[in-house]
Design a protein around this motif. Sequence first.
Motif, short mmCIF file in Angstrom:
data_model
loop_
_atom_site.label_atom_id
_atom_site.label_comp_id
_atom_site.label_asym_id
_atom_site.label_seq_id
_atom_site.Cartn_x
_atom_site.Cartn_y
_atom_site.Cartn_z
N LYS A 87 -15.06 2.58 13.17
CA LYS A 87 -13.73 3.05 12.79
C LYS A 87 -13.65 3.28 11.29
N THR A 88 -12.77 4.17 10.90
CA THR A 88 -12.60 4.51 9.50
C THR A 88 -11.20 4.12 9.05
N TYR A 89 -11.15 3.31 7.98
CA TYR A 89 -9.89 2.78 7.47
C TYR A 89 -9.71 3.12 6.00
N LYS A 90 -8.44 3.17 5.59
CA LYS A 90 -8.09 3.25 4.17
C LYS A 90 -7.07 2.16 3.86
N TYR A 91 -7.45 1.25 2.97
CA TYR A 91 -6.56 0.18 2.52
C TYR A 91 -5.74 0.69 1.34
N ALA A 120 -15.81 0.19 9.81
CA ALA A 120 -16.02 -1.12 10.42
C ALA A 120 -16.06 -0.98 11.93
N GLU A 121 -16.68 -1.94 12.58
CA GLU A 121 -16.75 -1.94 14.03
C GLU A 121 -15.64 -2.77 14.65
N THR A 122 -14.81 -3.39 13.82
CA THR A 122 -13.71 -4.19 14.34
C THR A 122 -12.65 -3.31 14.99
N LEU A 123 -11.90 -3.86 15.91
CA LEU A 123 -10.89 -3.11 16.62
C LEU A 123 -9.60 -2.96 15.83
N MET A 124 -9.52 -3.65 14.70
CA MET A 124 -8.43 -3.48 13.76
C MET A 124 -8.97 -3.81 12.38
N PRO A 125 -8.28 -3.41 11.30
CA PRO A 125 -8.77 -3.73 9.96
C PRO A 125 -8.66 -5.22 9.68
N ALA A 126 -9.81 -5.89 9.65
CA ALA A 126 -9.80 -7.35 9.57
C ALA A 126 -10.64 -7.88 8.42
N ASN A 127 -10.93 -7.03 7.44
CA ASN A 127 -11.71 -7.47 6.29
C ASN A 127 -10.76 -8.10 5.28
N PHE A 128 -10.79 -9.44 5.20
CA PHE A 128 -9.84 -10.14 4.34
C PHE A 128 -10.03 -9.80 2.86
N LEU A 129 -11.27 -9.55 2.45
CA LEU A 129 -11.51 -9.17 1.05
C LEU A 129 -10.86 -7.82 0.74
N MET A 130 -10.99 -6.89 1.66
CA MET A 130 -10.38 -5.58 1.47
C MET A 130 -8.85 -5.68 1.45
N TRP A 131 -8.32 -6.48 2.34
CA TRP A 131 -6.87 -6.69 2.36
C TRP A 131 -6.41 -7.29 1.04
N ALA A 132 -7.18 -8.24 0.51
CA ALA A 132 -6.78 -8.90 -0.73
C ALA A 132 -6.92 -7.99 -1.93
N HIS A 133 -8.05 -7.27 -2.02
CA HIS A 133 -8.34 -6.47 -3.21
C HIS A 133 -7.61 -5.13 -3.22
N TYR A 134 -7.60 -4.43 -2.10
CA TYR A 134 -7.11 -3.05 -2.10
C TYR A 134 -5.75 -2.88 -1.43
N TYR A 141 -19.98 -5.11 1.26
CA TYR A 141 -18.97 -5.53 2.25
C TYR A 141 -17.92 -4.43 2.48
N GLU A 142 -17.85 -3.48 1.54
CA GLU A 142 -16.88 -2.39 1.69
C GLU A 142 -17.33 -1.33 2.69
N ASN A 143 -18.64 -1.22 2.91
CA ASN A 143 -19.18 -0.21 3.84
C ASN A 143 -18.47 1.13 3.62
N GLU A 144 -18.58 1.62 2.41
CA GLU A 144 -17.75 2.73 1.94
C GLU A 144 -18.31 4.11 2.28
N ILE A 145 -17.39 4.99 2.63
CA ILE A 145 -17.67 6.42 2.69
C ILE A 145 -16.63 7.10 1.81
N ARG A 146 -16.96 8.33 1.36
CA ARG A 146 -16.07 9.00 0.43
C ARG A 146 -15.77 10.43 0.84
N ASP A 158 -12.49 -11.55 18.72
CA ASP A 158 -13.74 -12.33 18.76
C ASP A 158 -14.16 -12.65 17.33
N ARG A 159 -14.45 -13.90 17.07
CA ARG A 159 -14.74 -14.33 15.71
C ARG A 159 -15.91 -13.58 15.08
N GLU A 160 -16.89 -13.19 15.88
CA GLU A 160 -18.05 -12.51 15.33
C GLU A 160 -17.67 -11.14 14.78
N LYS A 161 -16.57 -10.57 15.23
CA LYS A 161 -16.16 -9.26 14.76
C LYS A 161 -15.15 -9.35 13.63
#
Length: 278
Positions: A2-6, A103-117, A175-180, A274-277
């Motif tokens: 999935k492709t997300y923008k924070y 990300a492969e998560t079913l929703m945006p769940a990257n806590f670092l991205m949520w915090a930073h961006y 950890y950002e797994n960024e595309i532009r 699932d915690r692994e995701k």
Amino acid sequence: MKTYKYLGNVSAECFLKDQTIRFSQPKAFNDPFELQPEFHVLDEGFIEGEERPCQFVIRGHQSSYEKYLITNHTAKTQSRKLDGKNIYSQLNEKIGILCLTQAETLMPANFLMWAHYAESHQGIVIEFMPDSEFIKNSSPVHYLPRRPIIDAKLLYENEYVAIEDMYFKSDIWSYENEIRITKALSECKNLNIKDALGNEIYVSEIPLDSIKCIYLGCNSSDSIKSAAIKIHRSSDTNVVFLKVHDEEYKLIPYTNLGGTWSDIYKTSEQLLFDREKM
């Protein structure tokens, strides 16, 4: 994938109001190494100043940097370097970049991205349709453990060079797994205002039909929530609210737009989170 923008507070409000998003010049980024790989000269017959300047192509040109990547550099090549600051300066005047994350998560769940961006979960996250034309021409960021060293031939034996051949970052950013998505600033709208660093702000419209879902941070304001609900009612764009789990390091999705999360996705919370995701 999935492709997300924070988006932080101000950016979120602008998007929800008029569906525009900023395309930033490289100098406006938080990484001072942007678009500045090292260019070493291996050609003994090369005379600096005689090289033919290449043109950086935003889209439609294949990446070729791997062909020119120098892995065994020596003191001899180190002594013959091209000054890349001129390239960097020129690109700052011409291009704007939109940074997205995958990300492969079913929703945006990257806590670092949520915090930073997304400003400590005060902002929003946009999820793009996987087949959206808007993200079709995106380019990946290359993560490396050290600053890349590239044979200067990349610049003077090619008439055209893909812009993504300049998109390198330290692997601490992986950890950002960024595309532009890159655009010419001439294709963007200049708001005639400047950011805190003095950079002019350019934006481009994002078509709502390219948006799959808008996620609201658990600390988002009432004004952001109201604006998101307004978009949902006018365009039927999916809007999901997030809250903090009472026990786990998790974000729980919910909606007050006429249904529940399980109504939308027809799956169990345990599978979704699932915690692994996470």
